[in-house]
Design an enzyme around this catalytic site. Structure first.
Site, PDB file in Angstrom:
ATOM      1  N   CYS A   2       0.853  -1.186   0.000  1.00 57.95           N
ATOM      2  CA  CYS A   2       0.000   0.000   0.000  1.00 57.95           C
ATOM      3  C   CYS A   2       0.891   1.240   0.000  1.00 57.95           C
ATOM      4  CB  CYS A   2      -0.944   0.089   1.181  1.00 57.95           C
ATOM      5  SG  CYS A   2      -2.154  -1.221   1.240  1.00 57.95           S
ATOM      6  N   ARG A  33       3.945  -0.171  -4.811  1.00 64.41           N
ATOM      7  CA  ARG A  33       3.686  -0.766  -3.496  1.00 64.41           C
ATOM      8  C   ARG A  33       2.361  -1.530  -3.446  1.00 64.41           C
ATOM      9  NH1 ARG A  33       7.148   1.848   0.382  1.00 64.41           N
ATOM     10  NH2 ARG A  33       5.915   0.850   1.984  1.00 64.41           N
ATOM     11  N   TRP A  81      -2.698  -2.677  -1.788  1.00 65.18           N
ATOM     12  CA  TRP A  81      -2.432  -4.103  -1.938  1.00 65.18           C
ATOM     13  C   TRP A  81      -3.363  -4.771  -0.934  1.00 65.18           C
ATOM     14  CZ3 TRP A  81      -0.546  -8.284   0.976  1.00 65.18           C
ATOM     15  CH2 TRP A  81      -0.165  -9.408   0.225  1.00 65.18           C
ATOM     16  N   ASN A 107      -2.273   1.637   5.712  1.00 63.46           N
ATOM     17  CA  ASN A 107      -1.385   0.577   5.236  1.00 63.46           C
ATOM     18  C   ASN A 107      -1.130  -0.340   6.414  1.00 63.46           C
ATOM     19  OD1 ASN A 107       0.636  -1.007   4.090  1.00 63.46           O
ATOM     20  ND2 ASN A 107       2.242   0.506   4.493  1.00 63.46           N
ATOM     21  N   GLY A 108      -1.213  -1.651   6.219  1.00 63.45           N
ATOM     22  CA  GLY A 108      -0.920  -2.591   7.304  1.00 63.45           C
ATOM     23  C   GLY A 108      -2.118  -3.467   7.611  1.00 63.45           C
ATOM     24  N   GLU A 491      17.718 -17.439  -8.054  1.00 60.57           N
ATOM     25  CA  GLU A 491      17.269 -16.085  -8.392  1.00 60.57           C
ATOM     26  C   GLU A 491      16.742 -16.042  -9.838  1.00 60.57           C
ATOM     27  OE1 GLU A 491      16.400 -13.513  -7.094  1.00 60.57           O
ATOM     28  OE2 GLU A 491      16.724 -11.833  -8.439  1.00 60.57           O
ATOM     29  N   LYS A 495      12.897 -14.899 -10.737  1.00 60.62           N
ATOM     30  CA  LYS A 495      12.564 -13.805 -11.664  1.00 60.62           C
ATOM     31  C   LYS A 495      11.536 -14.281 -12.684  1.00 60.62           C
ATOM     32  CE  LYS A 495      13.662 -10.976  -9.929  1.00 60.62           C
ATOM     33  NZ  LYS A 495      14.351 -10.854  -8.734  1.00 60.62           N
ATOM     34  N   GLU A 498       8.026 -14.812 -11.068  1.00 61.71           N
ATOM     35  CA  GLU A 498       7.272 -13.655 -10.596  1.00 61.71           C
ATOM     36  C   GLU A 498       6.838 -12.699 -11.693  1.00 61.71           C
ATOM     37  OE1 GLU A 498      11.139 -11.371  -8.665  1.00 61.71           O
ATOM     38  OE2 GLU A 498       9.174 -11.006  -7.831  1.00 61.71           O
ATOM     39  N   HIS A 514      19.342 -36.640  -6.960  1.00 62.39           N
ATOM     40  CA  HIS A 514      18.585 -37.102  -5.792  1.00 62.39           C
ATOM     41  C   HIS A 514      17.083 -36.924  -5.987  1.00 62.39           C
ATOM     42  CE1 HIS A 514      22.277 -37.768  -3.590  1.00 62.39           C
ATOM     43  NE2 HIS A 514      22.696 -36.576  -4.007  1.00 62.39           N
ATOM     44  N   LYS A 617       5.710  -4.370  -4.037  1.00 61.37           N
ATOM     45  CA  LYS A 617       7.042  -4.182  -3.474  1.00 61.37           C
ATOM     46  C   LYS A 617       6.878  -3.815  -2.005  1.00 61.37           C
ATOM     47  CE  LYS A 617      11.375  -2.690  -5.282  1.00 61.37           C
ATOM     48  NZ  LYS A 617      11.778  -3.980  -5.860  1.00 61.37           N
TER      49      LYS A 617
HETATM   50  C1  F6R Z   1      11.799 -10.541  -5.814  1.00 62.13           C
HETATM   51  C2  F6R Z   1      11.702  -9.566  -4.745  1.00 62.13           C
HETATM   52  C3  F6R Z   1      11.349 -10.049  -3.380  1.00 62.13           C
HETATM   53  C4  F6R Z   1      12.130  -9.256  -2.318  1.00 62.13           C
HETATM   54  C5  F6R Z   1      11.654  -9.653  -0.923  1.00 62.13           C
HETATM   55  C6  F6R Z   1      12.436  -8.921   0.161  1.00 62.13           C
HETATM   56  O1  F6R Z   1      12.185  -9.953  -7.012  1.00 62.13           O
HETATM   57  O2  F6R Z   1      11.864  -8.394  -4.960  1.00 62.13           O
HETATM   58  O3  F6R Z   1      11.564 -11.407  -3.259  1.00 62.13           O
HETATM   59  O4  F6R Z   1      13.497  -9.494  -2.482  1.00 62.13           O
HETATM   60  O5  F6R Z   1      10.293  -9.357  -0.779  1.00 62.13           O
HETATM   61  O6  F6R Z   1      12.300  -7.541   0.059  1.00 62.13           O
HETATM   62  P1  F6R Z   1      13.316  -6.554   0.752  1.00 62.13           P
HETATM   63  O7  F6R Z   1      14.650  -6.743   0.133  1.00 62.13           O
HETATM   64  O8  F6R Z   1      12.751  -5.190   0.519  1.00 62.13           O
HETATM   65  O9  F6R Z   1      13.324  -6.926   2.210  1.00 62.13           O
END
Ligand code: F6R
Length: 622
Positions: A2, A33, A81, A107-108, A491, A495, A498, A514, A617
């Site tokens: 949010c 966000r 969000w 937010n929260g 990683e 990517k 997501e 395994h 994010k």
């Molecule tokens: C993936 C991604 C997430 C963040 C995770 C931690 O591309 O961005 O997996 O890495 O949510 O976020 P931070 O680094 O902000 O604690």
């Protein structure tokens, strides 16, 4: 999660930019966000006007265009969000109360909302939405009446009744000279203007208007008027915020000619690494990590390091483990923050907790850091966001200087976190005398060459993009790696999951036999992150064998290997070469083709690369 903005300005200011312009610009920048819905409320001529709409900000903009709002100099805005209640128009913020004279955004998660709501319902209150936010709005409204129209006091009293995590912002038609906010376990910063003041979930909410900001502490209420910022604690005592200046400007948070933020941020990586390395040595070349604030003597006596992080940041933590253990000879555990505190971990004052977080607000990591502190550990944050909660609550901080990361999928912050972890490892090795100064100098010199090498990988990006376009219909992609290539493989898979919504898994190449090798079928794409042939011989040879094993079973193998590595050619459908560097530093290069691949493939499928479905994010809920 949010995005929240608040604004108040004098008429001469709002004649330049009305409150609505400021709020919508802030929401545009904070949309990363959360993008389930967006809404704004302004106060003018004794009434609150509100528009809100489910879906992305664009829907709200169309709504406002269809039904324009009157000019105003005070207001609040929200991009959601969803947590409580479906992402529809009704549950979108703001929420109104007090005969539609009070507007509230949040937010929260308010954990005791059900009990509070039941109580309110029993006194005859009715609710228009399914959200926990509306409960807070009703409480603020009740206190507003009881205090004879004091929005600050009403907010403080309501905040004291709430449990969980919240940032709340409120405006009231009967007190139009202020925006009042409160925060607990959820981000909020104040932007300082001249004749105007701002509130934002982070500084990007007002970066177009000011770079001067104030951090708030936990459990505080802030009231902004056109010429004042007044902070009090939840117990009513006065408080001071900590002022800081934002060291990047609005242009850094724009796409800079790229189609998406993710593409731009992938291309920002040479600079992100370079800036993170900047100014870390003294005139004699010795590492000095000024921000660390932990007594070097204490760092010498650390007996164990636990790295805490989530998602991509946790993969950076895994890379850190290989490097720090190798250079410092101290055991390093890496743990997902949300698992850590539920397993009764063994921690004492000789344990160093290193948290990795781009946002500095990830609730899982924040809670884990708090728990470790309570157990007596020393805490160090590696973080990209100045003034955020995790570094503020840690004993020490090592900032990454990747600049604002807007795309939901993390790219440049990942490379910057790895770079900062290397610096930490080298610094500890220097303090504890585990490496000769000449060895440290050599590694640092190689690190300083990395930005140019990343640029070489970026310059060759078209080969990867072409493959991504060809593979757009692949139903599943596997990634293999060993040693530092293992977190890179994971990683690469994350990517792809997501942003391209493709089933992808990253495996330790040695683990294949395994179980996971059973997944290999004719044509199954498998990316293999190949270690340097100049590292431990056995490692490279073992991975080459792993490539042969999957290929023999029909896999389409795509390798990411060091320039000049001829051993992989015969077993790879395609090879992406990256420039040579020290084996431990290779993740800074081998990650890049995988990022480009995911980004191009998602774009080919027509997906919103920057704002993938279901995600946001800055995950500020547990
Ligand atoms: C993936 C991604 C997430 C963040 C995770 C931690 O591309 O961005 O997996 O890495 O949510 O976020 P931070 O680094 O902000 O604690």
């Amino acid at each position: 999660m949010c995005g929240i903005v608040g604004y108040i300005g004098l008429p001469e200011k709002t004649s330049q930019h009305g409150a609505l312009d400021v709020l919508l610009e802030g929401l545009r920048r904070l949309e990363y966000r959360g993008y389930d819905s967006a809404g704004v409320a302004t106060v003018a001529s004794g009434t609150v006007s509100m528009r809100k709409k489910s879906g992305k900000l664009a829907n709200l903009l169309s709504e406002i265009e269809a039904e324009p709002m009157t000019e105003a100099s005070v207001g609040i805005g929200h991009t959601r969000w969803a947590t409580h209640g479906a992402p529809n128009d009704l549950n979108a913020h703001p929420h109104l109360a007090d005969g539609d004279k009070l507007a509230v955004i949040h937010n929260g998660i308010i954990e005791n909302f059900a009990q509070l709501k039941a109580k309110l319902v029993s006194t005859g209150e009715t609710f228009a939405s399914e959200t926990d936010t509306e409960v807070a709005a009703k409480l603020i409204a009740q206190h507003f009446t009881a205090t004879g129209g004091d929005l600050t006091e009403a907010m403080r009293l309501a905040a004291n009744q709430l449990e969980g995590a919240f940032t709340l912002l409120a405006v009231h038609a009967d007190q139009p000279d202020r925006v009042v906010a409160s925060r607990r376990n959820s981000p909020l910063v104040v932007g300082l203007g001249d004749g105007e003041n701002f509130l934002g979930s982070d500084v990007s909410g007002f970066i177009d208007f000011t770079r001067e900001a104030v951090e708030l502490e936990q459990d505080q209420v802030v009231t902004i008027t056109t010429d004042d910022v007044a902070i009090i604690n939840f117990d009513g005592s006065p408080a001071e915020g900590k002022r800081f200046s934002v060291n990047w400007d609005a242009a850094a948070a724009e796409k800079g000619g790229f189609g998406t933020f993710m593409e731009k941020e992938i291309h920002d990586q040479p600079k992100a690494v370079e800036d993170t390395l900047l100014g870390r040595t003294d005139a004699s070349g010795r590492l000095v990590l000024d921000e660390l604030r932990i007594d070097p003597e204490e760092l010498k006596n650390i007996s164990k390091i636990i790295v805490l992080a989530c998602g991509t940041s946790a993969y950076a933590g895994m890379v850190a483990k290989y490097a720090i253990e190798h250079w410092v000879r101290v055991p390093v555990e890496v743990e997902l923050s949300h698992e850590f505190r539920y397993r009764d971990p063994i921690i004492d004052d000789s344990t160093l907790i290193v948290s990795l977080s781009q946002s500095g607000e990830t609730m899982d990591t924040l809670m884990a850091v708090r728990y470790a502190k309570e157990q007596g550990a020393r805490t160090l944050a590696i973080c990209n966001t100045n003034g955020s909660t995790i570094p503020r609550e840690s004993d020490a901080v090592l900032y990454t200087h990747a600049g604002p990361e807007i795309a939901v999928a993390s790219t440049k912050a990942f490379l910057a976190q790895i770079t900062a972890s290397y610096l930490l490892g080298l610094y500890m090795a220097q303090l504890r005398g585990k490496l000769f100064q000449g060895e440290i100098d050599d590694i640092l010199a190689d690190l300083h060459k990395i930005p140019g090498k990343i640029q070489e990988v970026l310059d060759g990006g078209e080969q990867i993009r072409e493959l991504a376009r060809e593979m757009a219909q692949a139903p599943s992609v596997l990634f293999l790696g060993r040693h530092v290539g293992y977190p890179v493989a994971m990683e690469g898979a994350l990517k792809l999951k997501e942003i391209a919504y493709i089933h992808a898994e990253g495996f330790a190449a040695g683990e294949l036999k395994h179980g996971p090798i059973a997944l290999i079928d004719q044509g199954q794409p498998v990316f293999v992150v190949v270690p340097s042939p100049h590292g431990r011989d056995s490692l490279h040879a073992k991975v080459v064998s792993n490539i042969q094993e999957v290929r023999a079973r029909g896999a389409k193998t795509i390798t990411v290997a060091e320039a000049g590595d001829a051993d992989v050619v015969d077993y790879s459908e395609q090879v992406f070469y990256v420039p040579e560097t020290q084996p431990l530093l290779m993740p800074l290069l081998t990650t890049v083709p995988l990022q480009i691949f995911a980004c191009a493939l998602a774009a080919e499928k027509g997906y919103d690369v920057d704002q993938p479905r279901n995600l946001a994010k800055s995950v500020t809920v547990e």
